[in-house]
Structures are given as structure tokens and as C-alpha cells.
Design a protein around this motif. Structure first.
Motif, PDB file in Angstrom:
ATOM      1  N   TYR A 161       1.146  -1.178  -0.232  1.00 53.72           N
ATOM      2  CA  TYR A 161      -0.146  -0.089   0.185  1.00 53.72           C
ATOM      3  C   TYR A 161       0.686   1.725  -0.044  1.00 53.72           C
ATOM      4  O   TYR A 161       1.706   1.786   0.801  1.00 53.72           O
ATOM      5  CB  TYR A 161      -0.552   0.091   1.207  1.00 53.72           C
ATOM      6  CG  TYR A 161      -1.514   0.882   1.814  1.00 53.72           C
ATOM      7  CD1 TYR A 161      -2.843   1.630   0.590  1.00 53.72           C
ATOM      8  CD2 TYR A 161      -0.975   2.260   2.463  1.00 53.72           C
ATOM      9  CE1 TYR A 161      -3.682   2.854   1.083  1.00 53.72           C
ATOM     10  CE2 TYR A 161      -1.821   3.456   3.245  1.00 53.72           C
ATOM     11  CZ  TYR A 161      -2.735   3.207   2.486  1.00 53.72           C
ATOM     12  OH  TYR A 161      -3.754   4.949   2.445  1.00 53.72           O
TER      13      TYR A 161
ATOM     14  N   SER B 278      -2.817   6.910  -0.172  1.00 52.29           N
ATOM     15  CA  SER B 278      -4.065   7.325  -0.259  1.00 52.29           C
ATOM     16  C   SER B 278      -3.230   9.090  -0.778  1.00 52.29           C
ATOM     17  O   SER B 278      -3.575  10.136   0.064  1.00 52.29           O
ATOM     18  CB  SER B 278      -5.091   7.134   0.955  1.00 52.29           C
ATOM     19  OG  SER B 278      -5.496   5.958   0.374  1.00 52.29           O
TER      20      SER B 278
ATOM     21  N   ARG C 243      -1.306  14.262   0.020  1.00 52.85           N
ATOM     22  CA  ARG C 243      -1.945  12.561   0.222  1.00 52.85           C
ATOM     23  C   ARG C 243      -2.547  13.250   1.320  1.00 52.85           C
ATOM     24  O   ARG C 243      -2.813  14.202   2.735  1.00 52.85           O
ATOM     25  CB  ARG C 243      -0.196  12.799   1.762  1.00 52.85           C
ATOM     26  CG  ARG C 243      -0.361  12.227   2.182  1.00 52.85           C
ATOM     27  CD  ARG C 243       1.067  12.118   2.898  1.00 52.85           C
ATOM     28  NE  ARG C 243       2.134  11.213   2.342  1.00 52.85           N
ATOM     29  CZ  ARG C 243       2.956  10.317   2.432  1.00 52.85           C
ATOM     30  NH1 ARG C 243       2.190   8.825   2.366  1.00 52.85           N
ATOM     31  NH2 ARG C 243       3.876   9.986   0.913  1.00 52.85           N
TER      32      ARG C 243
ATOM     33  N   LEU D 142      -4.417   6.687   6.687  1.00 46.86           N
ATOM     34  CA  LEU D 142      -4.108   6.254   6.001  1.00 46.86           C
ATOM     35  C   LEU D 142      -2.894   6.689   5.275  1.00 46.86           C
ATOM     36  O   LEU D 142      -2.528   6.178   4.265  1.00 46.86           O
ATOM     37  CB  LEU D 142      -5.435   6.615   4.815  1.00 46.86           C
ATOM     38  CG  LEU D 142      -6.978   6.294   5.156  1.00 46.86           C
ATOM     39  CD1 LEU D 142      -7.952   7.330   3.742  1.00 46.86           C
ATOM     40  CD2 LEU D 142      -7.306   4.945   4.699  1.00 46.86           C
TER      41      LEU D 142
ATOM     42  N   ARG E 247       2.495   4.214   4.808  1.00 47.33           N
ATOM     43  CA  ARG E 247       2.354   2.998   3.882  1.00 47.33           C
ATOM     44  C   ARG E 247       3.032   1.606   4.471  1.00 47.33           C
ATOM     45  O   ARG E 247       3.572   1.441   5.452  1.00 47.33           O
ATOM     46  CB  ARG E 247       3.620   3.403   3.083  1.00 47.33           C
ATOM     47  CG  ARG E 247       3.451   4.278   1.870  1.00 47.33           C
ATOM     48  CD  ARG E 247       5.151   5.053   1.539  1.00 47.33           C
ATOM     49  NE  ARG E 247       4.902   6.271   0.160  1.00 47.33           N
ATOM     50  CZ  ARG E 247       5.579   6.826   0.200  1.00 47.33           C
ATOM     51  NH1 ARG E 247       6.782   7.176   0.533  1.00 47.33           N
ATOM     52  NH2 ARG E 247       5.170   7.519  -1.068  1.00 47.33           N
TER      53      ARG E 247
ATOM     54  N   ILE F 114     -11.360   9.841  -2.168  1.00 42.63           N
ATOM     55  CA  ILE F 114     -10.108   8.934  -2.382  1.00 42.63           C
ATOM     56  C   ILE F 114      -9.639   8.548  -3.793  1.00 42.63           C
ATOM     57  O   ILE F 114     -10.185   7.799  -4.337  1.00 42.63           O
ATOM     58  CB  ILE F 114      -9.956   8.058  -0.941  1.00 42.63           C
ATOM     59  CG1 ILE F 114     -10.487   9.356   0.322  1.00 42.63           C
ATOM     60  CG2 ILE F 114      -8.716   8.384  -0.263  1.00 42.63           C
ATOM     61  CD1 ILE F 114     -11.019   8.836   1.530  1.00 42.63           C
ATOM     62  N   ASP F 115      -8.559   8.620  -3.502  1.00 41.53           N
ATOM     63  CA  ASP F 115      -7.241   7.558  -4.782  1.00 41.53           C
ATOM     64  C   ASP F 115      -6.036   7.118  -3.517  1.00 41.53           C
ATOM     65  O   ASP F 115      -5.644   7.542  -2.996  1.00 41.53           O
ATOM     66  CB  ASP F 115      -6.216   8.332  -5.909  1.00 41.53           C
ATOM     67  CG  ASP F 115      -6.931   8.793  -7.176  1.00 41.53           C
ATOM     68  OD1 ASP F 115      -8.444   7.668  -6.969  1.00 41.53           O
ATOM     69  OD2 ASP F 115      -6.637   9.866  -7.154  1.00 41.53           O
ATOM     70  N   SER F 116      -6.621   5.598  -3.814  1.00 43.31           N
ATOM     71  CA  SER F 116      -5.999   5.142  -3.336  1.00 43.31           C
ATOM     72  C   SER F 116      -4.964   3.798  -4.061  1.00 43.31           C
ATOM     73  O   SER F 116      -5.263   3.190  -4.406  1.00 43.31           O
ATOM     74  CB  SER F 116      -6.684   4.143  -2.547  1.00 43.31           C
ATOM     75  OG  SER F 116      -7.029   4.523  -0.966  1.00 43.31           O
TER      76      SER F 116
END
Length: 199
Positions: free
Chosen positions: A71, A74, A83, A89, A92, A152-154
Motif C-alpha cells: 500500500y 492515499s 496526501r 491512510l 505505507r 479518495i485515490d488509494s
């Protein structure tokens, strides 16, 4: 004797300069780290309105896809450097993804996991960067979803990047199914009452 004394003095002077340079460098690194930490805390304060993340349902249906990888963070959707650090979130970590009919289960060893309900998923795409992390073109699976008022973009990267296109397709299909169900709505009252008695 005079020459030897001058050489010894020069050596001492060089060592003093080196020590001073190293101390200055250490102080500079410490300052940068402190500024980064304060910036992280300030960003978290600004994002404190983000609701608590969903947790995995007790008995979800069998997973249709799974993925092991990382991961990468996000961000606000469409802004790869903005960020999001609230609710963990920003951390990492390793990740285990599982796609269920109910939604996307994000399990993060050593960090807080979360669950994205199916009706909150807006789609997925292949990309190369998120939250300041840059990877080869198409090396990142970016899932776009909504949580509260936030889009949100993850970013995720599978240990086997060849798996990414299947995830893009599956998440896009899930989004289309939810959109179709929402637009169809419930059957009119008349149709639902007569459907069972018609012969």
C-alpha cells in the motif's frame, strides 16, 4: 622542525573543519525531520473531519480476487501529491487485498486495515505515482472511492504487477453494477404485486 609543526597544525585544523561540517549536517537533517513531522501532524489536524473508516463485515461472501503487495498511500482524488494522513491512510505498508461482492477489504499487517463498501467504489486505473511515490508506468493500481464527503485515490502495487489489469476490470464492473442497480431503483408497486399472480 618548523615544517613538521606546520604540517601538524594543518592536520588539526582539517579535523576541526570536518567535525564542524558533520555537526552542521546532523543539525540540518534533524531540522528537516522535525519539519516533516510537524507538517504531517498539521496535515492530520486539517483532515480530522474524515470519518472513521469502515471495518470488514463479519461474514463477507467469498472473495472473487485477492492480491498481495504494498500500500503506497492515499490522496485527494486526482491530486497525486495531496496526501491523506488521517485515519492511518498515510502509513505505507504491506497489504493483502480481497475483493468481495460487498466491497474491497484492505488488510495491512502492522497498520490499521479498512473496508471500502461496494457502493463507495468509483473505479480503478493503472498509474505510475501517488503520494510522492513514483513507479514505472502502469506499475500502480489506483482505486478511487468515496468516504463521507471525500473522494479518495488509494495506490497499491501487487507483488505480481501483471495482476493489475484484472483488478481494474473487476472494480470497473463492480462500479457499473452498482450504478445500474441505483438507476433501476425498486419496481413500481403495481408491477411487484402483479408479477407473482400473472399466469
Amino acid at each position: 622542525m618548523t615544517l613538521a609543526a606546520e604540517q601538524k597544525s594543518a592536520e588539526v585544523t582539517d579535523w576541526a573543519a570536518r567535525v564542524g561540517w558533520l555537526v552542521g549536517l546532523a543539525l540540518f537533517v534533524a531540522l528537516v525531520y522535525w519539519l516533516m513531522r510537524e507538517g504531517w501532524k498539521w496535515r492530520g489536524t486539517l483532515q480530522s473531519g474524515l470519518p472513521e473508516l469502515h471495518t470488514t463485515p463479519e461474514k463477507p461472501a467469498a472473495a472473487t480476487l485477492t492480491l498481495s503487495g504494498r500500500y503506497h498511500g492515499s490522496t485527494t482524488a486526482g491530486q497525486w501529491l495531496d496526501r491523506i494522513v488521517a485515519r492511518g491512510l498515510g502509513t505505507r505498508s504491506r497489504v493483502e487485498l480481497a475483493l468481495h461482492p460487498e466491497g474491497l477489504d484492505v488488510v495491512r499487517p502492522g497498520a490499521a486495515g479498512f473496508f471500502v463498501p461496494a457502493d463507495a467504489i468509483l473505479g480503478a486505473r493503472l498509474d505510475k505515482g501517488i503520494a510522492g511515490k513514483v513507479l514505472p508506468e502502469g506499475g500502480l493500481l489506483v482505486v478511487t472511492w468515496t468516504h463521507g464527503a471525500q473522494v479518495i485515490d488509494s495506490g497499491f502495487r501487487s507483488d505480481r504487477a501483471a495482476e493489475h489489469p484484472a483488478w481494474v476490470k473487476a472494480l470497473g464492473t463492480l462500479e457499473a453494477e452498482d450504478a445500474a442497480a441505483a438507476s433501476a431503483g425498486p419496481l413500481p408497486h403495481h408491477d411487484r404485486t402483479t408479477e407473482g399472480t400473472a399466469r
